[in-house]
Design an enzyme around this catalytic site. Structure first.
Site, PDB file in Angstrom:
ATOM      1  N   ARG A 238       0.755  -1.336   0.214  1.00 28.79           N
ATOM      2  CA  ARG A 238      -0.079   0.052  -0.009  1.00 28.79           C
ATOM      3  C   ARG A 238       0.661   1.219  -0.180  1.00 28.79           C
ATOM      4  O   ARG A 238       1.407   1.163   0.669  1.00 28.79           O
ATOM      5  CB  ARG A 238      -1.047   0.279   1.184  1.00 28.79           C
ATOM      6  CG  ARG A 238      -2.636  -1.089   1.218  1.00 28.79           C
ATOM      7  CD  ARG A 238      -3.337  -0.840   0.031  1.00 28.79           C
ATOM      8  NE  ARG A 238      -3.808  -1.832   0.146  1.00 28.79           N
ATOM      9  CZ  ARG A 238      -4.008  -3.217  -0.761  1.00 28.79           C
ATOM     10  NH1 ARG A 238      -3.653  -3.065  -1.172  1.00 28.79           N
ATOM     11  NH2 ARG A 238      -5.139  -3.607  -0.316  1.00 28.79           N
ATOM     12  N   GLU A 267      -4.393   7.210  -5.449  1.00 31.73           N
ATOM     13  CA  GLU A 267      -4.622   6.095  -6.146  1.00 31.73           C
ATOM     14  C   GLU A 267      -5.810   6.720  -7.286  1.00 31.73           C
ATOM     15  O   GLU A 267      -6.441   6.902  -6.302  1.00 31.73           O
ATOM     16  CB  GLU A 267      -4.572   4.541  -6.629  1.00 31.73           C
ATOM     17  CG  GLU A 267      -3.380   4.415  -5.659  1.00 31.73           C
ATOM     18  CD  GLU A 267      -3.669   2.696  -5.554  1.00 31.73           C
ATOM     19  OE1 GLU A 267      -4.129   1.789  -6.121  1.00 31.73           O
ATOM     20  OE2 GLU A 267      -2.451   2.667  -4.966  1.00 31.73           O
ATOM     21  N   HIS A 286      -1.599  -0.335  -9.747  1.00 31.49           N
ATOM     22  CA  HIS A 286      -2.022  -1.185  -8.541  1.00 31.49           C
ATOM     23  C   HIS A 286      -2.708  -2.205  -9.481  1.00 31.49           C
ATOM     24  O   HIS A 286      -3.465  -3.043  -9.088  1.00 31.49           O
ATOM     25  CB  HIS A 286      -2.852  -0.522  -8.261  1.00 31.49           C
ATOM     26  CG  HIS A 286      -3.701  -1.220  -6.529  1.00 31.49           C
ATOM     27  ND1 HIS A 286      -3.625  -0.925  -5.380  1.00 31.49           N
ATOM     28  CD2 HIS A 286      -3.006  -2.552  -6.623  1.00 31.49           C
ATOM     29  CE1 HIS A 286      -3.956  -0.943  -4.436  1.00 31.49           C
ATOM     30  NE2 HIS A 286      -3.557  -2.520  -4.616  1.00 31.49           N
TER      31      HIS A 286
HETATM   32  C1  DGY Z   1      -5.614  -6.386  -2.461  1.00 28.83           C
HETATM   33  O1  DGY Z   1      -6.092  -7.376  -3.216  1.00 28.83           O
HETATM   34  O2  DGY Z   1      -5.565  -5.999  -1.851  1.00 28.83           O
HETATM   35  C2  DGY Z   1      -5.280  -6.000  -4.132  1.00 28.83           C
HETATM   36  O3  DGY Z   1      -3.811  -4.469  -3.395  1.00 28.83           O
HETATM   37  C3  DGY Z   1      -6.312  -5.149  -4.973  1.00 28.83           C
HETATM   38  O4  DGY Z   1      -6.400  -4.257  -3.646  1.00 28.83           O
END
Ligand code: DGY
Length: 325
Positions: A238, A267, A286
């Site tokens: 993150r 994002e 992402h």
């Molecule tokens: C997750 O599965 O947590 C990915 O980062 C998509 O948000």
């Protein structure tokens, strides 16, 4: 009578059909008017929700969903949910942890390799008609094989990265994790160290920690200053785990060599982000789990989760907050 469920994400047609068969389903998409009465009514009557929504699911949001009993996110991360609020309202939360492990580890390795070997930069050189003669040292990359990788977070994805690093690249593995993983230490010859020592010793630092209060802005200016000038930082977790401004400065001043980032503080990354000025950062939007196979498996897993949870059966391995009961 069928229970009311709202779906917030686009999922494969056969999985949507399963939801339609099991529930009275309302589907929201990019065209949804979030101020409309139909939206408000659907939320007010829903006992289940599935999919990902950018709004934080906290007391405020839950006030709009007084009948909600279960939520199924199509992700492994659940930092968008306020677990205290869910507990207070007795709402079960399920995620999709196992199915995305390998594709996310693949993407992190892709970022590591592409950053080290400057793949995008060199591809752009050819696209821009600038490959006129042999490549000179200013374009040389960095070896990966045999180097030291520091993995921050030794959960499922961390372990999948360790496997690739050990079996494929003969890397020396050091890691930072709340608890020791003796099995991984044995299998992949990995060594658990304090965070600062991982940052000091690693050639590649890979972040794959969950976002929590503890990990928010874990990587500060001071932590970045511990890294080798030749180090490459990869974030597949993150964005908020790193102080992004401090990272920009470290990359600009070359106090670290490069970064490969799949996640950002905000994002989508704003188009005026200073990161866009830099050559030594590889950006991806992402997409850790974004393969056809994995996104299908995630959608199916989330559909299974919501069906189980709303049948009043106890969810099993994907249940994030079993304390809710
Ligand atoms: C997750 O599965 O947590 C990915 O980062 C998509 O948000």
């Amino acid at each position: 009578m069928k229970k009311n469920v709202v779906l917030f994400s686009k999922i494969p047609a056969d999985q949507q059909t399963r939801l339609e068969q099991a529930f009275n389903l309302t589907v929201f998409d990019d065209n949804t008017d979030y101020n409309s009465t139909s939206y408000t009514n659907a939320l007010a009557n829903a006992e289940g929700m599935i999919g990902n929504i950018s709004t934080r699911i906290d007391d405020n949001f839950l006030a709009k969903m007084p009948k909600l009993k279960a939520a199924a996110t199509i992700s492994v991360g659940f930092d968008n949910y306020d677990l205290n609020a869910l507990k207070k309202h007795g709402i079960r939360l399920m995620n999709t942890p196992k199915v995305l492990t390998e594709s996310t580890a693949d993407l992190i390795f892709t970022l590591m390799m592409a950053t080290a070997r400057r793949t995008v930069e060199l591809s752009n050189l050819i696209h821009n008609g600038k490959w006129k003669k042999g490549i000179t040292p200013e374009y040389y990359g960095t070896d990966i094989y045999g180097k030291t990788i520091g993995i921050l977070g030794m959960g499922r994805i961390g372990q999948a990265i360790a496997k690739r690093a050990h079996c494929g690249f003969d890397m020396n593995i050091i890691y930072y994790n709340r608890s020791a993983r003796h099995d991984i230490e044995q299998t992949y010859n990995a060594k658990r160290l304090e965070l600062d020592n991982v940052l000091r010793q690693a050639d590649f630092i890979v972040i794959i920690l969950p976002l929590t209060e503890e990990t928010t802005k874990l990587i500060t200016k001071e932590k970045l200053a511990l890294m080798k000038p030749s180090a490459i930082l990869i974030n597949g977790a993150r964005g908020k785990i790193i102080d992004q401004q401090a990272l920009f400065e470290a990359l600009k001043n070359k106090t670290i060599k490069a970064a490969g980032l799949d996640v950002f503080e905000i994002e989508p990354l704003p188009t005026n982000s200073p990161l866009l000025e830099l050559d030594n950062v590889l950006l991806s939007p992402h997409v850790g789990s974004a393969t056809v196979e994995t996104r299908y498996a995630m959608a199916k897993c989330a559909v299974d989760n919501i069906i189980t949870a709303l049948k009043d059966e106890k969810p099993t391995e994907n249940w994030v907050n079993p304390e809710v009961g």
